[in-house]
Design a protein around this motif. Structure first.
Motif, short mmCIF file in Angstrom:
data_model
loop_
_atom_site.label_atom_id
_atom_site.label_comp_id
_atom_site.label_asym_id
_atom_site.label_seq_id
_atom_site.Cartn_x
_atom_site.Cartn_y
_atom_site.Cartn_z
N UNK A 527 0.85 -1.21 0.00
CA UNK A 527 0.00 0.00 0.00
C UNK A 527 0.87 1.25 0.00
N UNK A 528 1.87 1.27 0.87
CA UNK A 528 2.73 2.46 0.98
C UNK A 528 3.56 2.67 -0.29
N UNK A 529 4.02 1.60 -0.90
CA UNK A 529 4.76 1.74 -2.16
C UNK A 529 3.86 2.39 -3.21
N UNK A 530 2.62 1.91 -3.30
CA UNK A 530 1.66 2.45 -4.29
C UNK A 530 1.37 3.93 -4.05
N UNK A 531 1.09 4.27 -2.79
CA UNK A 531 0.69 5.65 -2.50
C UNK A 531 1.90 6.59 -2.55
N UNK A 532 3.07 6.12 -2.17
CA UNK A 532 4.29 6.94 -2.29
C UNK A 532 4.64 7.16 -3.75
N UNK A 533 4.43 6.14 -4.57
CA UNK A 533 4.67 6.27 -6.01
C UNK A 533 3.74 7.32 -6.62
N UNK A 534 2.48 7.30 -6.17
CA UNK A 534 1.53 8.29 -6.69
C UNK A 534 1.93 9.70 -6.28
N UNK A 546 4.91 12.80 4.89
CA UNK A 546 4.05 12.37 6.01
C UNK A 546 3.82 10.86 5.96
N UNK A 547 3.52 10.37 4.77
CA UNK A 547 3.26 8.93 4.61
C UNK A 547 4.49 8.10 4.96
N UNK A 548 5.64 8.56 4.51
CA UNK A 548 6.89 7.85 4.78
C UNK A 548 7.15 7.77 6.29
N UNK A 549 6.81 8.85 6.99
CA UNK A 549 7.02 8.89 8.45
C UNK A 549 6.06 7.94 9.19
N UNK A 550 4.76 8.02 8.82
CA UNK A 550 3.78 7.20 9.57
C UNK A 550 3.90 5.71 9.26
N UNK A 551 4.52 5.40 8.11
CA UNK A 551 4.69 4.00 7.74
C UNK A 551 5.39 3.23 8.87
#
Length: 626
Positions: A527-534, A546-551
């Protein structure tokens, strides 16, 4: 008068001698000698005069597995009684010939003979074999109307066993609860029924209730309860039962318990304990070895499965069909094509493909997963019988290696052979549609899945459908499918988020991510790879940070190669070179070469010499470490 008495005494003496000889033949399974004694009994005329001798002869033939001869004995007796027909019914039931046993039961009835408790026990066993619950219920009514349950405890266990094996578990439970006397046999029958139908919790509850009534388990009870522990993944309860079995010395007396323990530990994922149990068993057989091999293969430990297989061989044990299937799976995991080919040769040499359809699917799956697709296709073509499993294995192999057109061609050919796809076939065909971008074909499959009501039963289809529409660029349709799913899991959410990311729709991907969390579905590393890619492709720097931190902080998911690549790409595209350098310094050395090699090319476009030099140095350093 004296002459008649003497004749009777001689007759009894002769019958007694015949009985002794019959028992000796049955113990040795000596059919030749048994047939000779049969002839002597027939010629003596005792077969017509002594019903017990006739029933003994029938029983002895049955024990030797000679059921046709047992039936012949019954036919030779002019006047048959319940005892003789009981012997034949019991013989048929004992050897799993339920249909024949029920036919004998009807014959008994047609000859005007009334069944007794012994008849009912064997006939209930036949009902369980044939899954004939209607006859079983009629017998239940007869037993109840005659008040036999109060007089014959064995009938209670037979009734519970019949209902349980026919899948009528509530009825089995009700019968047990109403029994005047419950013993270990009746309790074990119910526990076995629950375990057989995957109801682990109910089986363990029954085990505790039995214990609370002061009834001690026997080997059968323990075996069934261990199966329930495996279903429930209750390794603590399994450990307690293991200790009890060991303390009672049952492993030395009952080989089946060794296999049950190994099976329980493997199903609970405690593979080292399973291995330890097997190593300590006084007798290791094919079943116990196969259970461990299967456990290793199921948990992706192909190397360990192959090592067990070699050890089993070194102990002089020959693999059975299930062992071969598990080893082929292990070969697929380890990509050991040479071992797979050797197993293929063995299977072919023994003619097993003609007898066991499952091996065809296992072979195709092994070759396909090893990337030898031409060989996989050849195996399928040469199979004496092709089923949906073997076709699905080949379709999955083609789809897995991005041969979408070939996968769909197989899908059509399978249907032209008159076989109906199952959920696995449909999922693989949908993946093939996503590769070839054949959304029209995907629509047809979607219609079939919906028509058959498969979405409610098979979660694997959820993600496959969403992924197909998303990869084909039909994002609104993918979103609609997701909205209408009976259950949304991480796989289906990931498919849609990945689709939005692939087509540069960063805000939509983030909205899906938020919605996913609100529904209580935990994101995965994918999920995180997909959303970080987007975020990277849409220039959403703050959101990506933010996403990278909360992961890690919120979900405890450690960044992997793909996540670091996304972050470096995100900061690089936004010309936040200092942040990109900080991410590079955070990365483990093992992943530097693959991430930074890609970064070097991007640095030319961004015109950042410093970042390019750092990337180059890290690549060289990483290569030295490797």
């Amino acid at each position: 008068m004296q002459r008649g008495m003497a004749s009777m005494v001689r007759s009894r003496t002769t019958a007694s001698s015949f009985m002794t000889a019959l028992k000796a033949c049955a113990e040795k399974k000596d059919l030749y000698q048994l047939s000779k004694i049969h002839a002597d009994i027939y010629n003596s005329g005792l077969l017509q005069r002594d019903p017990y001798l006739g029933s003994a002869l029938v029983s002895m033939y049955a024990k030797c597995g000679a059921l046709t001869k047992a039936r012949k004995v019954v036919g030779e007796i002019a006047v048959r009684d319940v005892v003789i027909l009981n012997a034949l019914i019991a013989g048929y039931a004992q050897h799993g010939c339920g249909k024949e046993a029920l036919a004998c039961f009807q014959q008994m009835r047609s000859e005007g003979l009334s069944p007794n408790a012994v008849t009912y026990v064997s006939t209930l066993k036949a009902c369980a074999i044939t899954q004939n619950v209607d006859v079983g219920e009629r017998i239940h009514d007869e037993i109840a109307s005659q008040g036999l349950l109060e007089k014959h405890v064995v009938l209670g266990g037979a009734l519970v066993d019949m209902y349980a094996k026919c899948g009528f578990l509530r009825k089995a439970q009700k019968v047990l609860d109403e029994l005047p006397v419950r013993n270990v046999v009746s309790w074990s029958a119910l526990i076995a029924g629950y375990a057989q139908h995957g109801c682990g919790k109910e089986a363990l509850d029954c085990f505790q209730r039995m214990r609370s009534e002061g009834i001690s388990p026997n080997a059968i009870t323990y075996g069934c309860t261990l199966k329930a522990c495996g279903i429930m993944q209750d390794v603590d309860m399994g450990d307690k039962i293991h200790d009890e079995i060991a303390n009672l010395g049952l492993l030395e007396k009952h080989v089946v318990l060794g296999g049950a323990l190994v099976d329980m530990y493997t199903k609970c994922g405690s593979l080292m304990k399973a291995q330890k149990v097997l190593d300590k068993l006084p007798v290791r057989n094919v079943v116990s070895w196969c259970t461990l091999v299967s456990g290793y293969a199921q948990h992706g430990c192909g190397k360990e499965a192959l090592a067990c297989f070699q050890r089993m061989r070194s102990e002089g044990l020959s693999p059975d069909v299930i062992t071969y299937a598990c080893i082929l799976k292990a070969c697929a995991i380890t990509q050991d094509i040479d071992m797979g080919k050797r197993i293929h040769d063995e299977i072919a040499r023994q003619g097993l493909l003609e007898k066991h359809v499952m091996l065809g699917g296992a072979l195709i799956d092994m070759y396909a997963k090893c990337g030898v697709l031409v060989k996989a296709h050849k195996v399928l073509v040469e199979l004496p019988v092709r089923d949906v499993v073997s076709w699905s294995a080949l379709i999955a192999g083609y789809a897995q290696h991005d041969f979408g057109s070939e996968a769909l061609a197989c899908f059509h050919e399978m249907q032209s052979d008159g076989l109906s796809p199952n959920a696995v076939t449909y999922a693989c065909a949908l993946k093939a549609c996503s590769i070839t971008r054949e959304v029209a074909m995907g629509d047809k499959i979607h219609y079939e899945i919906a028509r058959q009501g498969l979405l409610e039963k098979h979660v694997v289809l959820h993600g496959a459908l969403v992924d197909m529409y998303a990869k084909c660029g039909f994002l609104k349709k993918a979103q609609k499918v997701l909205n209408e799913l009976p259950v949304r899991d991480a796989v289906s959410w990931n498919a849609l988020i990945g689709g939005y990311a692939q087509h540069g729709c960063g805000k939509e991907a983030l909205a899906c991510f938020q919605w996913m969390q609100q529904e209580g579905t935990s994101p995965t590393a994918i999920t995180f790879v997909c959303v970080l890619s987007s975020c990277s492709h849409s220039g959403l720097v703050d959101e990506g940070q933010t996403l990278f931190d909360i992961m890690t902080e919120r979900y405890g998911i450690l960044p992997e190669e793909e996540s670091y690549t996304c972050m470096v790409d995100l900061f690089g595209r936004a010309r936040h070179f200092d942040k990109a350098m900080r991410v590079i310094k955070m990365m483990p050395a093992s992943i530097w070469p693959s991430v930074l090699s890609a970064l070097l090319g991007a640095c030319r476009e961004w015109g950042n010499v410093e970042l390019g030099r750092l990337a180059y140095e890290r690549v060289i350093e990483g290569n030295d470490l490797c």
